[in-house]
Design an enzyme around this catalytic site. Structure first.
Site, PDB file in Angstrom:
ATOM      1  N   HIS A 279     -16.626  34.947 -32.385  1.00 38.27           N
ATOM      2  CA  HIS A 279     -17.750  34.189 -32.979  1.00 38.27           C
ATOM      3  C   HIS A 279     -17.406  33.689 -34.382  1.00 38.27           C
ATOM      4  O   HIS A 279     -18.291  33.526 -35.211  1.00 38.27           O
ATOM      5  CB  HIS A 279     -19.032  35.037 -33.057  1.00 38.27           C
TER       6      HIS A 279
ATOM      7  N   SER B  93      -6.451  10.622 -48.684  1.00 38.36           N
ATOM      8  CA  SER B  93      -7.720   9.911 -48.618  1.00 38.36           C
ATOM      9  C   SER B  93      -7.579   8.623 -49.413  1.00 38.36           C
ATOM     10  O   SER B  93      -6.907   8.589 -50.443  1.00 38.36           O
ATOM     11  CB  SER B  93      -8.826  10.782 -49.208  1.00 38.36           C
TER      12      SER B  93
ATOM     13  N   GLN C  97      -6.212   0.477  -7.458  1.00 33.79           N
ATOM     14  CA  GLN C  97      -5.443  -0.081  -8.579  1.00 33.79           C
ATOM     15  C   GLN C  97      -5.910   0.507  -9.917  1.00 33.79           C
ATOM     16  O   GLN C  97      -5.164   0.515 -10.887  1.00 33.79           O
ATOM     17  CB  GLN C  97      -5.584  -1.608  -8.589  1.00 33.79           C
TER      18      GLN C  97
ATOM     19  N   LYS D  61      -7.188  14.863 -51.877  1.00 36.31           N
ATOM     20  CA  LYS D  61      -7.253  15.283 -50.476  1.00 36.31           C
ATOM     21  C   LYS D  61      -5.898  15.277 -49.769  1.00 36.31           C
ATOM     22  O   LYS D  61      -5.074  14.411 -49.989  1.00 36.31           O
ATOM     23  CB  LYS D  61      -8.186  14.355 -49.690  1.00 36.31           C
TER      24      LYS D  61
ATOM     25  N   ASN E 278       0.822  -1.218   0.000  1.00 38.76           N
ATOM     26  CA  ASN E 278       0.000   0.000   0.000  1.00 38.76           C
ATOM     27  C   ASN E 278       0.854   1.266   0.000  1.00 38.76           C
ATOM     28  O   ASN E 278       0.569   2.219  -0.725  1.00 38.76           O
ATOM     29  CB  ASN E 278      -0.948   0.007   1.203  1.00 38.76           C
TER      30      ASN E 278
ATOM     31  N   LYS F 201      -4.082   3.519 -12.293  1.00 43.53           N
ATOM     32  CA  LYS F 201      -2.877   3.484 -13.128  1.00 43.53           C
ATOM     33  C   LYS F 201      -3.107   3.560 -14.635  1.00 43.53           C
ATOM     34  O   LYS F 201      -2.441   4.324 -15.333  1.00 43.53           O
ATOM     35  CB  LYS F 201      -2.059   2.232 -12.780  1.00 43.53           C
TER      36      LYS F 201
END
Ligand code: ARG
Length: 458
Positions: A154, A275, A320, A281, A108, A323
């Site tokens: 905006h 693409s 545990q 693209k 611990n 992690k």
């Protein structure tokens, strides 16, 4: 080996598989070994093991460390976690003295220690990563120090700024992230080892000594708190989520500005993807992925907060679960910072497109209102006058800077020939001198400030 005394029955395979953590906590091995070496030194000082035993333990732990590094170490899932794997290997090699190492220690306080050492190390690496990103942003600002662009609110053209001002804004945000990491470090940098399972031990070890050995500034003051406490993980995951937030904003700006519609910049081929269907693209996947991964970072933060909610004091196995989310956020942010630091210097900036957009005379509408204010008009009145002037210009299909002076004077007699200067972006920017505003002088000073700051050690 820890079941030998208490249990008659071996653990069910299913239960073992369900509860093992070595598949992911093995990456803490470095910290686990460093912690064990320091603990062995404390045991020797307390007379629990001899100097000879201490040396044997240290030598063998270092050998195990090398084996792990070279990939030869055999991890055994049935041994549950990184701690038991390393202890079992040690005991197998040096016999009984290996079995003394766990005196006055519990997994611990051991896992709390490993995790704090890990977060301290990753905190430093991520701080360095933030610096590299800030340096890349600064490099772009230096390269395009005089480049003007429209500033947006905006997503509508608002007022003129310099591109460098935008870049410096990102540097500011990432500096707050760096600052948060420094702050998080203060609470991470506390030694929990010596707290035992929850109540210390009747064998009192010199914890100040262990702290010095492991480079901790402080020693935890309450053993129950020390094994319960994952605040530092929560904070760290919040800090990483904020870095993600800032990266996602930068990503979004760059994606938008790289569209044909804006055409302000292009990602280099090295950081673009094609693409599978559309041959023309070139897609900004690095920025899109970073924007997307930010969702994971938020999820990881929510996950740890939810795991911790209403957990009883002291150690519970739920802990545990701290992690995997922690490791995931660290890996995600580290990778994203690296990609951005490499990708930004390769951005192709389309100066002409930015400059053309910045010539929109409507960007100077606020300046016109302030022009009238300087001549004595109350701001609200000036705001209304310019609003009407903008509508008039739009109705007569004239750009705002082409409305004849005589016509402007019908909106306010205070307009004079000097009003034409108000549409000069360089003059407009030069006037923006208050602290934080984008005058070229301010920008130059800010660039200088960040250049010095980022070059310094701290
Ligand atoms: N794997 C455990 C964790 O991550 C280590 C501590 C286990 N302690 C225990 N009493 N089962 O928290």
């Amino acid at each position: 080996m820890m079941r030998k005394g208490r249990f008659d029955q071996p653990a069910a395979e299913l239960a073992k598989r369900y509860s093992e953590s070595v598949s992911f906590d093995r990456r803490l091995y470095d910290y686990d070994i460093a912690g064990s070496i320091a603990h062995a030194s404390a045991l020797a000082r307390a007379g629990i093991i001899t100097a000879d035993e201490r040396q044997k333990i240290e030598n063998e732990l270092r050998a195990i460390q090398k084996e792990i590094e070279s990939g030869k170490f055999e991890w055994d899932r049935s041994l549950e976690d990184v701690h038991m794997n390393i202890e079992a290997a040690l005991t197998k090699r040096i016999g009984a003295s290996g079995g003394k190492l766990h005196t006055a220690r519990s997994r611990n306080d051991q896992i709390a220690l490993d995790l704090r050492l890990y977060v301290k190390a990753e905190n430093a690496k991520l701080s360095a990563g933030l610096r590299l990103l800030q340096s890349a942003l600064l490099g772009l600002a230096e390269q395009h120090v005089d480049l003007v662009m429209p500033g947006y609110t905006h997503l509508r053209r608002a007022q003129p700024i310099l591109f460098a001002h935008y870049l410096l804004a990102q540097i500011e945000a990432f500096e707050r992230d760096a600052d948060r990491l420094r702050d998080c470090l203060v609470r991470t940098d506390v030694l929990p080892l010596g707290s035992g399972a929850l109540a210390g031990s009747i064998i009192a070890l010199d914890r100040e000594f262990i702290a010095r050995e492991l480079g901790f500034s402080r020693v935890s003051q309450n053993s129950v708190d020390a094994v319960s406490d994952r605040d530092f993980v929560c904070e760290f995951l919040f800090d990483l989520a904020m870095i993600g937030l800032h990266l996602s904003r930068l990503s979004e700006d760059l994606i938008l500005w790289s569209t044909s519609e804006f055409g302000f910049l292009e990602f280099s081929d090295a950081f673009s993807t094609g693409s599978s269907l559309m041959p023309q693209k070139s897609n900004p996947d690095m920025a899109e992925l970073t924007r997307g991964k930010t969702g994971r970072l938020y999820g990881n933060l929510m996950s740890i907060l939810t795991t911790m909610k209403a957990l009883p004091s002291s150690y519970n196995r739920d802990l545990q679960e701290d992690k995997e989310v922690l490791f995931d956020s660290v890996d995600t942010v580290r990778a994203a910072l690296g990609v951005f630091a490499a990708m930004l210097p390769e951005l192709k900036i389309n100066r002409e497109r930015m400059e053309t957009a910045a010539k929109d005379p409507n960007l100077f509408a606020t300046d016109l209102a302030e022009y009238l204010v300087k001549k004595g008009t109350p701001f609200r009145e000036a705001h209304e006058i310019i609003g009407k002037l903008v509508v008039h210009a739009a109705h007569t299909s004239l750009p705002l800077d082409q409305v004849p002076l005589s016509k402007m004077q019908s909106f306010s007699p205070l307009f004079d020939v000097d009003v034409t200067k108000m549409f000069d972006i360089r003059l407009s920017l030069a006037e923006r001198r208050a602290i934080g505003a984008p005058s070229p002088e301010n920008i130059a000073a800010q660039i200088e400030h960040w250049r010095e700051y980022l070059a310094s050690d701290d």
